[in-house]
Design a protein around this motif. Structure first.
Motif, PDB file in Angstrom:
ATOM      1  N   GLU A 106      46.742  13.093  26.566  1.00 32.87           N
ATOM      2  CA  GLU A 106      45.669  14.068  27.115  1.00 32.87           C
ATOM      3  C   GLU A 106      44.723  13.496  27.924  1.00 32.87           C
ATOM      4  OE1 GLU A 106      42.348  17.068  24.836  1.00 32.87           O
ATOM      5  OE2 GLU A 106      42.764  14.927  23.916  1.00 32.87           O
ATOM      6  N   VAL A 107      44.238  12.389  28.192  1.00 36.01           N
ATOM      7  CA  VAL A 107      43.497  11.780  29.143  1.00 36.01           C
ATOM      8  C   VAL A 107      44.341  11.776  30.547  1.00 36.01           C
ATOM      9  CG1 VAL A 107      42.357   9.908  30.138  1.00 36.01           C
ATOM     10  CG2 VAL A 107      42.093  10.076  27.606  1.00 36.01           C
ATOM     11  N   LEU A 108      45.604  11.382  30.453  1.00 32.05           N
ATOM     12  CA  LEU A 108      46.322  11.447  31.745  1.00 32.05           C
ATOM     13  C   LEU A 108      46.546  12.800  32.126  1.00 32.05           C
ATOM     14  CD1 LEU A 108      48.793   8.673  30.601  1.00 32.05           C
ATOM     15  CD2 LEU A 108      46.973   8.719  32.405  1.00 32.05           C
ATOM     16  N   ILE A 109      46.817  13.802  31.099  1.00 33.11           N
ATOM     17  CA  ILE A 109      47.057  15.260  31.693  1.00 33.11           C
ATOM     18  C   ILE A 109      45.713  15.927  32.115  1.00 33.11           C
ATOM     19  CG2 ILE A 109      47.617  17.399  30.692  1.00 33.11           C
ATOM     20  CD1 ILE A 109      49.631  16.303  28.919  1.00 33.11           C
ATOM     21  N   GLN A 110      44.610  15.451  31.539  1.00 34.39           N
ATOM     22  CA  GLN A 110      43.382  15.993  32.134  1.00 34.39           C
ATOM     23  C   GLN A 110      43.089  15.664  33.519  1.00 34.39           C
ATOM     24  OE1 GLN A 110      41.280  17.993  30.827  1.00 34.39           O
ATOM     25  NE2 GLN A 110      42.356  18.419  28.903  1.00 34.39           N
ATOM     26  N   ARG A 111      43.273  14.200  33.884  1.00 31.91           N
ATOM     27  CA  ARG A 111      43.385  13.915  35.190  1.00 31.91           C
ATOM     28  C   ARG A 111      44.346  14.755  36.050  1.00 31.91           C
ATOM     29  NH1 ARG A 111      43.455   7.433  34.235  1.00 31.91           N
ATOM     30  NH2 ARG A 111      41.399   7.089  33.140  1.00 31.91           N
ATOM     31  N   ALA A 112      45.598  14.826  35.825  1.00 28.07           N
ATOM     32  CA  ALA A 112      46.419  15.578  36.354  1.00 28.07           C
ATOM     33  C   ALA A 112      46.009  17.062  36.859  1.00 28.07           C
ATOM     34  CB  ALA A 112      47.884  15.650  35.891  1.00 28.07           C
ATOM     35  N   MET A 113      45.525  17.610  35.621  1.00 30.73           N
ATOM     36  CA  MET A 113      45.149  19.041  35.581  1.00 30.73           C
ATOM     37  C   MET A 113      43.860  19.066  36.614  1.00 30.73           C
ATOM     38  SD  MET A 113      46.522  21.167  33.933  1.00 30.73           S
ATOM     39  CE  MET A 113      47.751  21.101  32.357  1.00 30.73           C
ATOM     40  N   ALA A 114      43.047  18.125  36.848  1.00 32.40           N
ATOM     41  CA  ALA A 114      41.876  18.033  37.599  1.00 32.40           C
ATOM     42  C   ALA A 114      42.577  18.254  39.001  1.00 32.40           C
ATOM     43  CB  ALA A 114      41.065  16.948  37.373  1.00 32.40           C
ATOM     44  N   THR A 115      43.611  17.486  39.375  1.00 30.35           N
ATOM     45  CA  THR A 115      44.181  17.544  40.571  1.00 30.35           C
ATOM     46  C   THR A 115      44.730  18.981  40.953  1.00 30.35           C
ATOM     47  OG1 THR A 115      44.699  15.024  40.573  1.00 30.35           O
ATOM     48  CG2 THR A 115      46.070  16.411  42.220  1.00 30.35           C
TER      49      THR A 115
END
Length: 651
Positions: free
Chosen positions: A579-588
């Protein structure tokens, strides 16, 4: 783009379960005549094939009707030869008859007066052979014309049903989301598949036979009156009785066929639901309850099917009884007419054949009553689907010069049911590039807000604009092309992982698919699969985990590169690290895009530009995380409740 919204409306709306508890949508009233006429209109575009089938059928029936008449002549040739050989030669027929009358043998004289014989001569085998050859030739041609009729009938019926299936498929695409919220999915599938197949079977099995039977009745009746009007009237004496019996039995069986197909839809709906949720059924130990419900539907289906088939099945034995009575009357009266010399033996033989041919199509028509009633019952259900109210038609495409993503809700009101308002006079402006988080208790209207933006439902008041353009003035497809959506409820279709990711764009290349997969962290688990991106997953995605399915749908949204992004609990099925990794990708991914995030875990939306707090369809608070915490109101209570829950779980 991501998969279409399939979740039912929030508790304030009309979920399927609530509609089913209330009895479901109203059933269309039974209209046998109207549905039958409408069913036959399906063949109108195939009138060329229908006309050809009727023409070939008429010629075939004419030849078939001519056969018994010629066979009667052959019988007369044999009978005349037998009588001629039994009488002394050297005299004419008239002289032989007078000799019998002079000897007081009036009955024999009457019999011989109706026969074309030559005293002293036996059977004329040349004439007999010519007659039988013509009969054989006629029956061969009747068979050939029957084959052509069957081919044209099949072409007409299958083409008509093909068009009907296309109409159903197109209709499903035009139905609003509210229709599927109010109908069990298995019920809709049953109408689109089972009922349509039953219509095809009914038309295929009855149309050709019905046309042939009606033509046969007309042709045979004409020949019967040609041979003997008296015997024809005797044969017709039983027709009103046959029609009356068919009508009486048909009226009692038709409601049973309607009930049969209605229960079939309920049974299919239950099976589909139990199969889709079989894991939950087992987890909660509901196998016995599920089996009991299935048994209840199955018992109802057995009872209605038994009654429908048994009652309609009474028609054929009743018609056979009437046919036998008719046969006895014709045989007795015909024998007396032969004895009086009014008719020949061959004519009576032909008439008896005609009486059988006359009752046979009547029996066929009566025996087809159950098929017709079953097909009309299915047609009525399909027509109810085709007549369901559609979503409003799309306007002409509008010109959008580079979508910036400014969304405005202007005095928006909405209600699922006319007497139950959900959203009243809502105003909201989302600037381009902003990330808007929507939070609130269940039933507050969060998902409804997204449904309105996607035009899954249309507002009942006010308007929603995209860059100043009313979305109601835009075609739905043009609007949704600008929006990417990732739902909590994932949807995958049968195919490879690459195909499922590529569903988000038109004809994407493999490099773009890999890039989207890497951005959504799909690459990690795909490398562990034997076939990589070519790994085939089934429709339910049972061979991948829930979190992996979520990652695939997120990669699909990455590939779409939408102007507006909607995330509805998009990371609910993944572990904390992912989820942390996806949140970063989502931010991008959200950079430069307008984003709506629906979340229950408030820790995932701390960085949102604007947080909307909704209660009962109204925005009660809005601001940043820090400002809302400082306000110590609704958002602060939600946040504190989650924090307290987390502490309890740790303890």
């Amino acid at each position: 783009m991501s998969e279409p919204q399939r979740r039912g409306p929030v508790p304030g709306g009309p979920p399927a379960a609530r509609m089913m508890m209330a009895g479901g949508p109203p059933e269309k009233l039974e209209d046998f005549k109207g549905s039958t006429k409408r069913l036959l209109k399906l063949l109108k575009p195939q009138r060329l094939y229908v006309g050809g089938a009727l023409a070939f059928g008429a010629v075939g029936v004419f030849l078939s009707v001519l056969g018994p008449y010629l066979l009667g002549h052959a019988t007369d040739v044999i009978f005349a030869g037998y009588l001629g050989r039994s009488l002394p030669g050297g005299v004419t027929k008239e002289q032989a008859v007078e000799q019998l009358r002079a000897g007081g043998q009036d009955t024999q004289a009457d019999l011989l007066s109706g026969v074309d014989f030559v005293p002293g001569q036996g059977i004329d085998f040349d004439r007999l052979a010519r007659g039988l050859a013509w009969v054989a030739l006629i029956y061969v041609f009747a068979w050939v014309f029957g084959v052509f009729q069957g081919r044209l009938t099949t072409r007409a019926v299958q083409s008509a049903v093909y068009d009907l299936r296309q109409q159903v498929a197109d209709k499903l695409g035009r139905l609003p989301l509210s229709y599927f919220d109010q109908q069990a999915r298995g019920e809709v599938l049953s109408r689109a598949t089972n009922d349509t197949d039953n219509i095809a079977q009914t038309l295929q099995q009855t149309f050709a036979q019905l046309v042939t039977a009606l033509l046969m009745i007309v042709g045979v009746l004409g020949m019967m009156f040609w041979i003997s009007p008296l015997l024809a009237l005797i044969a017709l004496f039983t027709v009103p009785l046959s029609i009356w019996l068919t009508t009486v039995i048909g009226k009692r069986s038709q409601p049973q066929f309607v009930a049969q197909w209605k229960v079939t839809g309920h049974l299919n709906g239950h099976i589909e639901e139990m199969f889709t949720g079989h894991t939950l059924v087992k987890v909660f130990g509901r196998q016995a309850e599920s089996s009991a419900v299935f048994q209840e539907h199955n018992d109802k289906l057995y009872a209605s099917s038994f009654r429908a088939q048994f009652i309609s099945g009474l028609i054929q034995p009743a018609m056979m009884f009437i046919s036998n009575v008719n046969y006895v009357l014709v045989a007795v009266v015909g024998g007396l007419r032969v004895a009086s010399g009014t008719l020949t033996l061959g004519e009576v033989q032909a008439f008896i054949q005609y009486s059988r041919q006359f009752s046979q199509p009547l029996t066929q028509v009566a025996s087809m009553a159950n098929l017709v009633q079953s097909g009309v019952a299915s047609a009525e259900r399909v027509f109810a689907l085709l007549d369901a109210p559609e979503q409003s038609p799309d306007p002409a495409p509008v010109t959008l010069d580079g979508v910036r993503g400014r969304i405005a809700f202007e005095d928006v009101s909405f209600r699922y049911l006319p007497d139950k308002p959900l959203i009243e006079h809502l105003n909201l402006i989302v600037e381009p590039g902003q990330t808007v988080a929507i939070v609130g208790p269940t039933g507050a209207g969060k998902t409804t807000l997204v449904n309105l933006l996607m035009r899954f439902y249309d507002v009942t008041g006010g308007r929603i604009t995209l860059d100043g353009v009313d979305i109601a003035s835009m075609p739905r497809e043009q609007l949704r092309e600008q929006i990417g959506m990732v739902l909590q409820d994932t949807w995958l279709f049968g195919g490879s992982i690459a195909d499922n990711i590529g569903y988000g764009a038109d004809s994407p290349d493999i490099a773009a698919i890999h890039a989207a997969a890497e951005a959504a962290h799909v690459e990690g688990f795909v490398r562990m699969l034997p076939d990589g991106y070519d790994t085939t997953i089934d429709e339910e995605g049972s061979n991948v985990s829930a979190g992996q399915k979520q990652l695939v749908t997120i990669a699909r949204a990455f590939l779409a590169e939408p102007s507006i992004l909607i995330l509805d609990e998009a990371t609910s099925s993944v572990d904390t690290r992912t989820e942390v990794l996806i949140q970063r990708a989502m931010a991008t991914l959200r950079t430069g895009r307008t984003s709506f995030v629906i979340a229950h875990r408030l820790s995932t939306i701390r960085d949102a530009d604007v947080i909307l707090v909704m209660e009962n369809g109204t925005i009660v608070e809005q601001g940043t995380h820090d400002s809302l915490i400082a306000a110590d109101a609704a958002y602060a209570r939600l946040y504190s409740a989650q924090f307290a829950q987390a502490v309890v779980e740790l303890d």
